[in-house]
Design an enzyme around this catalytic site. Sequence first.
Site, PDB file in Angstrom:
ATOM      1  N   HIS A  54      -2.175  -5.442   1.599  1.00 11.12           N
ATOM      2  CA  HIS A  54      -3.371  -6.064   1.243  1.00 11.12           C
ATOM      3  C   HIS A  54      -3.100  -7.426   1.066  1.00 11.12           C
ATOM      4  CE1 HIS A  54      -7.436  -7.062  -0.013  1.00 11.12           C
ATOM      5  NE2 HIS A  54      -6.678  -7.657  -1.072  1.00 11.12           N
TER       6      HIS A  54
ATOM      7  N   LYS B 190       0.944  -1.199  -0.001  1.00 11.96           N
ATOM      8  CA  LYS B 190       0.043  -0.013  -0.083  1.00 11.96           C
ATOM      9  C   LYS B 190       0.999   1.443   0.103  1.00 11.96           C
ATOM     10  CE  LYS B 190      -4.140  -1.816   2.318  1.00 11.96           C
ATOM     11  NZ  LYS B 190      -5.035  -1.831   3.536  1.00 11.96           N
TER      12      LYS B 190
ATOM     13  N   ASN C  89      -1.798   0.353   6.919  1.00  8.86           N
ATOM     14  CA  ASN C  89      -1.227  -0.988   7.378  1.00  8.86           C
ATOM     15  C   ASN C  89      -0.660  -1.894   6.365  1.00  8.86           C
ATOM     16  OD1 ASN C  89      -3.321  -1.696   5.867  1.00  8.86           O
ATOM     17  ND2 ASN C  89      -4.636  -2.686   7.497  1.00  8.86           N
TER      18      ASN C  89
ATOM     19  N   ARG D 218       2.605  -6.178   9.081  1.00  5.45           N
ATOM     20  CA  ARG D 218       1.954  -5.168   9.821  1.00  5.45           C
ATOM     21  C   ARG D 218       2.497  -4.866  11.030  1.00  5.45           C
ATOM     22  NH1 ARG D 218      -3.967  -6.933   7.653  1.00  5.45           N
ATOM     23  NH2 ARG D 218      -4.175  -5.739   5.825  1.00  5.45           N
TER      24      ARG D 218
ATOM     25  N   PHE E  91     -15.564   3.593   7.301  1.00  2.85           N
ATOM     26  CA  PHE E  91     -14.231   3.533   6.817  1.00  2.85           C
ATOM     27  C   PHE E  91     -13.847   3.404   5.273  1.00  2.85           C
ATOM     28  CE2 PHE E  91     -14.225  -0.792   8.055  1.00  2.85           C
ATOM     29  CZ  PHE E  91     -13.700  -1.568   7.165  1.00  2.85           C
TER      30      PHE E  91
ATOM     31  N   ARG F 194      -1.828 -14.383   4.632  1.00  2.00           N
ATOM     32  CA  ARG F 194      -2.541 -13.631   5.554  1.00  2.00           C
ATOM     33  C   ARG F 194      -1.794 -13.714   6.799  1.00  2.00           C
ATOM     34  NH1 ARG F 194      -6.766 -10.366   4.498  1.00  2.00           N
ATOM     35  NH2 ARG F 194      -7.208 -10.434   6.556  1.00  2.00           N
TER      36      ARG F 194
ATOM     37  N   THR G  83      -5.433  -6.924  10.794  1.00  2.00           N
ATOM     38  CA  THR G  83      -5.640  -5.640  10.216  1.00  2.00           C
ATOM     39  C   THR G  83      -5.035  -4.690  11.034  1.00  2.00           C
ATOM     40  OG1 THR G  83      -7.793  -6.756   9.468  1.00  2.00           O
ATOM     41  CG2 THR G  83      -7.501  -4.431   9.255  1.00  2.00           C
TER      42      THR G  83
HETATM   43  P1  GDP Z   1      -7.760  -6.644   5.645  1.00  4.32           P
HETATM   44  O1  GDP Z   1      -8.155  -7.772   4.976  1.00  4.32           O
HETATM   45  O2  GDP Z   1      -6.955  -7.294   6.991  1.00  4.32           O
HETATM   46  O3  GDP Z   1      -7.112  -5.821   4.823  1.00  4.32           O
HETATM   47  O4  GDP Z   1      -8.868  -6.039   6.498  1.00  4.32           O
HETATM   48  P2  GDP Z   1     -10.422  -5.866   5.833  1.00  4.32           P
HETATM   49  O5  GDP Z   1     -10.626  -6.422   4.479  1.00  4.32           O
HETATM   50  O6  GDP Z   1     -11.633  -6.072   7.019  1.00  4.32           O
HETATM   51  O7  GDP Z   1     -10.391  -4.258   5.651  1.00  4.32           O
HETATM   52  C1  GDP Z   1      -9.914  -3.554   4.472  1.00  4.32           C
HETATM   53  C2  GDP Z   1      -8.928  -2.370   4.999  1.00  4.32           C
HETATM   54  O8  GDP Z   1      -9.795  -1.356   5.633  1.00  4.32           O
HETATM   55  C3  GDP Z   1      -8.127  -2.787   6.112  1.00  4.32           C
HETATM   56  O9  GDP Z   1      -6.850  -3.292   5.548  1.00  4.32           O
HETATM   57  C4  GDP Z   1      -7.891  -1.277   6.862  1.00  4.32           C
HETATM   58  O10 GDP Z   1      -6.650  -0.684   6.221  1.00  4.32           O
HETATM   59  C5  GDP Z   1      -9.053  -0.558   6.498  1.00  4.32           C
HETATM   60  N1  GDP Z   1      -9.790  -0.012   7.537  1.00  4.32           N
HETATM   61  C6  GDP Z   1      -9.719   1.105   7.919  1.00  4.32           C
HETATM   62  N2  GDP Z   1     -10.725   1.075   9.006  1.00  4.32           N
HETATM   63  C7  GDP Z   1     -10.989   0.158   9.483  1.00  4.32           C
HETATM   64  C8  GDP Z   1     -11.773  -0.579  10.594  1.00  4.32           C
HETATM   65  O11 GDP Z   1     -12.203   0.208  11.381  1.00  4.32           O
HETATM   66  N3  GDP Z   1     -11.871  -1.862  10.609  1.00  4.32           N
HETATM   67  C9  GDP Z   1     -11.308  -2.435   9.533  1.00  4.32           C
HETATM   68  N4  GDP Z   1     -11.681  -3.844   9.604  1.00  4.32           N
HETATM   69  N5  GDP Z   1     -10.513  -2.062   8.566  1.00  4.32           N
HETATM   70  C10 GDP Z   1     -10.385  -0.742   8.538  1.00  4.32           C
END
Ligand code: GDP
Length: 135
Positions: free
Chosen positions: A118, A12, A115, A105, A60, A88, A94
Amino acid sequence: MSNIEQTLSIIKPDAVERNLAEKIKEKFLENELIIKNQKKIQITREEAAEFYKVHQTKPFYDRLCNYLSSGPIVVMILEGENAITVNRKIMGATDPKQADDGTIRKEFGISIDKNSVHGSDSQDNAKKEINFFFS
Ligand code: GDP
């Protein structure tokens, strides 16, 4: 039985900006994930909105789309044994504050928004996401 998979990884903007791409790629290679294809690109706000549309109802979502399109990213196809799960695991939780020691991360993430990486979370999404960037 072997289970060779492909998954999509994105380095990212926060990590590309801090020149961490090579260090992050080393983590993949150390864990026996091969980089099959990669490119450095910058996507539009519209493309980011399409990519993250599963999150469109989340509070978000707007922030997330603005962020992913805010600077260059490196998109990669990773391949290896159980690549989706392995990636993962290497990425970590996350929220970098919750991520295990040794994960990308934990080591490089700045916040839940910034973070650093992805990674696809299922076989279905891996296929869709690889197609999104490499077709
Ligand atoms: P990932 O698969 O671990 O990247 O997480 P998700 O697919 O749930 O979310 C996508 C992205 O949204 C995350 O990588 C975060 O950068 C962003 N994000 C920002 N705020 C939030 C939050 O409050 N909750 C979650 N879950 N994600 C957030």
